[in-house]
Design an enzyme around this catalytic site. Structure first.
Site, mmCIF file in Angstrom:
data_model
loop_
_atom_site.group_PDB
_atom_site.id
_atom_site.type_symbol
_atom_site.label_atom_id
_atom_site.label_comp_id
_atom_site.label_asym_id
_atom_site.label_seq_id
_atom_site.Cartn_x
_atom_site.Cartn_y
_atom_site.Cartn_z
ATOM 1 C CG HIS A 224 34.613 -53.180 -3.657
ATOM 2 N ND1 HIS A 224 34.307 -52.433 -2.537
ATOM 3 C CD2 HIS A 224 35.402 -54.194 -3.231
ATOM 4 C CE1 HIS A 224 34.889 -52.971 -1.481
ATOM 5 N NE2 HIS A 224 35.561 -54.035 -1.873
ATOM 6 C CB SER A 618 25.347 -44.951 10.638
ATOM 7 O OG SER A 618 26.114 -45.418 11.745
ATOM 8 C CG ASP A 654 35.598 -41.889 20.881
ATOM 9 O OD1 ASP A 654 35.881 -41.558 19.702
ATOM 10 O OD2 ASP A 654 34.992 -41.151 21.672
#
Length: 711
Positions: A224, A618, A654
């Site tokens: 990372h 995104s 969602d």
């Protein structure tokens, strides 16, 4: 959204979603996660290690424009240009600033003051951020790729595993082990940043410790510490003040779900645009200068991920590590530029995901935007692979060395590989990190490979302990110190507490199985005169109770303890009783507790699917991206979805109903698909699990006094 509100929203969504949609959700995840060939294909189409050799995709700039921009940056020597673009001395610190102030010469008290300032919830001024990064860079540039640590003076050394931006865990470690100095050396074994909310502060503290104690602080690079990794799944903290964010995240009250990436976005959130750009560029360069391994007293090898059958310490020592600011995006070679030039604009151009579909409907790579010709030679590929293996590999229980398809890079190395590596270099054992372990540590390969993981509550509050490892001279046997971040732990609900006990109970039962393996096999074989390896479920329950005499509801528990025959669901494979990795049965009519182990196993595969669908990188899926991805994947699924079903799935994913799907929602949907649909599920399994653990019994594992439990 707080943790309680988040869970209530999940429950509300579950109650309002038709049961048929949940069956579709289960089929969706089962089809995708069960198709290893498809996952491998998606992994190669994602910005991971696997795709770094063959493909580098760029967005915004066309091929010629990108080349022109890089050539323009090359007019000034990269090193000099970086120093000029990120200089800090022109910054004026206002008198109203109440946080940490750094003054030369640097002493140990600077580290102590920095820690106190961070604990006081003060954001570190950009001048001091850049100054610490510059000074650390100077120190790191003098260090070899593989450092050597000695306990001749200190008589001890501490090894810290993944922290992932969890400041509370670092502070607990310092409380228990003391601050780093010449009498108390530390090795930080990578993955300092990403996922947590205080990666900036932790990185600055560790680098300050390095500056003030360069011979007592060792920092190994993790997978990372990589610019491309840091771009993934950004944290969104709009309209949250630093003090409010600090209080809610640090104390465990939790405005934001736990799983996040986004070190780059964290920097952007905490500092204004012009300043954050400088910090990002300098951090990326500093990561490239981090050493990749440490050897303690010529006895213990320490690296972040692992090794392979080709790991060559002599070759690793000669690598020009600074050019690999990202192993996911190896150095480019463009006409007119040196091979080891990374291009300053490269850090500000986002990685784009591009896929094409051939006439057969198969998802394939699009033509590479820029090749990586430096890797066209066997020598260059070998050098690059040396780093990838150190940062990305995992130990495996079986002999041999094979590609790590689960992560998309590195390898799985078996006991024979670790034995050969240690023997070849005259070493006793190796310490690595890279994997979350429920107890914070794990020993494999007959004790030759130690995994240490220091981020507690990694997936969710109470999901795992953190640990660090203390090696005492002269034998350097590992002593493990365990802990859980107490502030969040005190806020566990009854449901969470019971779920946390689940893993401990299962682990305890497996210990009992191993301790009575001979007696159990005798009884199992009595019920299996034909030596088929299969017996009836009731016979298995009777056998276990006859030997262990624990009075537990084995029929309820057996789903977590033994595997059912794939041909006849009334039979179980009794040899899997002794397999700690026994999978939970998938049953659409059964509700199980939160399955952390299942999430651990599948998390990286879920990330691969999510990244592949996230076309604009995104970190959030639009409804259109999800639906488009499902349409492309339909031909690879055993249960193809109609357009209407895809829309229903998108709506069910969602959870917060904002018209987008975040990675945390993606994980939550998988958990729901694994556990069933009834949020008011029967608690009999949890209650049964509680019976199998004595809460007053300390979790000393198999190492007795070598383990310290702490809260």
């Amino acid at each position: 959204m707080g943790t309680t509100a988040w869970r209530e929203r999940v429950n509300e969504q579950v109650r309002s979603t038709p049961r048929l949609v949940f069956f579709q959700l289960q089929n969706f995840f089962n089809d995708l996660l069960g198709n290893e060939k498809l996952l491998a294909s998606l992994s190669h189409n994602s910005p991971t290690v696997a795709s770094a050799v063959s493909t580098v995709r760029r967005r915004t700039l066309s091929g010629q424009d990108f080349k022109t921009a890089m050539l323009a940056d090359a007019i000034i020597a990269p090193d000099a240009e970086l120093l000029k673009a990120t200089e800090y001395e022109a910054y004026q610190v206002p008198g109203s600033y109440q946080g940490f102030r750094l003054e030369k010469p640097y002493h140990q008290n600077a580290l102590e003051q920095l820690i106190e300032s961070v604990k006081g919830k003060h954001r570190i001024h950009v001048r001091y951020v850049l100054e610490i990064l510059h000074e650390a860079r100077i120190v790191l540039k003098t260090m070899p790729n593989i450092r050597h640590a000695s306990t001749s003076l200190s008589k001890k050394i501490n090894v810290i595993g993944d922290l992932h931006g969890k400041l509370d865990d670092l502070l607990i470690i310092f409380y228990k082990a003391g601050l780093p100095d010449t009498t108390n050396p530390f090795i930080f074994n990578g993955d300092i940043v990403d996922r947590g909310f205080f990666s900036v502060e932790i990185l600055l503290i560790i680098l300050m410790a390095l500056i003030t104690n360069p011979n007592a602080v060792f920092i190994n690079r993790g997978n990372h510490e990589d610019h491309v990794m840091n771009l993934r799944y950004p944290v969104r903290l709009a309209n949250v003040s630093f003090s409010t964010f600090f209080e809610e995240a640090f104390t465990g009250t939790g405005v934001i779900p736990t799983f996040r990436y986004g070190f780059i976005r964290e920097i952007t959130n905490k500092y204004r645009q012009s300043d954050s750009k400088k910090i990002r560029r300098l951090v990326s360069d500093v990561f490239g200068w981090l050493p990749v391994a440490t050897i303690i007293d010529q006895k213990v090898f320490v690296c972040h991920g692992g090794i392979s059958d080709q790991t060559d310490l002599k070759a690793i020592q000669s690598i020009k590590r600074s050019k690999y600011t990202s192993v996911l995006n190896p150095p480019l070679e463009v006409d007119g530029l040196p091979a080891d030039y990374n291009g300053t604009n490269a850090h500000d151009v986002e990685v784009e995901q591009v896929e094409t579909v051939d006439t057969s409907g198969k998802v394939t790579d699009s033509k590479a935007f820029l090749r990586v010709p430096e890797l066209d030679t066997d020598e260059a590929t070998f050098e690059w692979k040396q780093l990838v293996d150190l940062l990305w590999s995992d130990p495996a229980p079986t002999d041999g060395c094979r590609p790590n398809t689960f992560r998309g890079g590195g390898c799985y190395f078996g006991p024979d590989i670790s034995r050969q590596f240690l023997n070849n270099h005259g070493l006793q054992y190796m310490i690595r990190s890279h994997e979350c372990k429920q107890e914070g540590y794990e020993l494999t390969h007959e004790g030759r490979v130690v995994t240490i993981f220091s981020a507690s509550n990694y997936y969710e509050v109470g999901s795992n302990r953190g640990a660090f490892c203390r090696l005492m001279a002269p034998d350097l046997h590992p002593h493990f110190v365990q802990y859980i971040s107490t502030r969040g732990h005190k806020r566990l609900t009854m449901k969470q507490t019971t779920t946390t006990m689940e893993g401990k109970a299962i682990s305890h039962l497996h210990q009992q199985f191993f301790a009575h393996k001979t007696e159990l096999l005798d009884v199992f074989e009595h019920y299996d005169p034909g030596n088929t390896g299969m017996i009836k479920i009731q016979d298995w329950c009777n056998a276990v109770e006859k030997v262990l005499k624990l009075g537990l509801p084995w029929r309820t528990l057996r789903r977590r303890l033994v595997q059912t025959s794939k041909i006849n669901h009334q039979l179980v494979d009794y040899y899997t009783t002794f397999d700690e990795n026994t999978a939970v049965e998938a049953s659409p009519t059964r509700t199980t507790p939160l399955l952390f182990e299942t999430l651990y196993r599948q998390k990286d595969n879920l990330e691969v699917i999510f990244r592949w669908m996230d076309q604009d990188n995104s970190g959030i899926l639009t409804m259109e991206e999800f639906q488009h991805g499902c349409i492309l994947l339909n031909k690879h699924m055993g249960n193809p979805l109609t357009e209407e079903q895809i829309k229903d799935l998108a709506t069910s994913l969602d959870i917060n109903r904002d018209g987008q799907i975040e990675f945390n929602e993606f994980l939550e949907a998988f958990r729901l698909a694994e556990s069933g649909t009834d949020v008011d599920a029967d608690e009999d399994i949890n209650e049964s699990l509680e019976q199998s653990v004595n809460p007053s019994r300390p979790l000393n594992g198999m190492y007795g006094s070598n383990i310290t439990n702490g809260h």
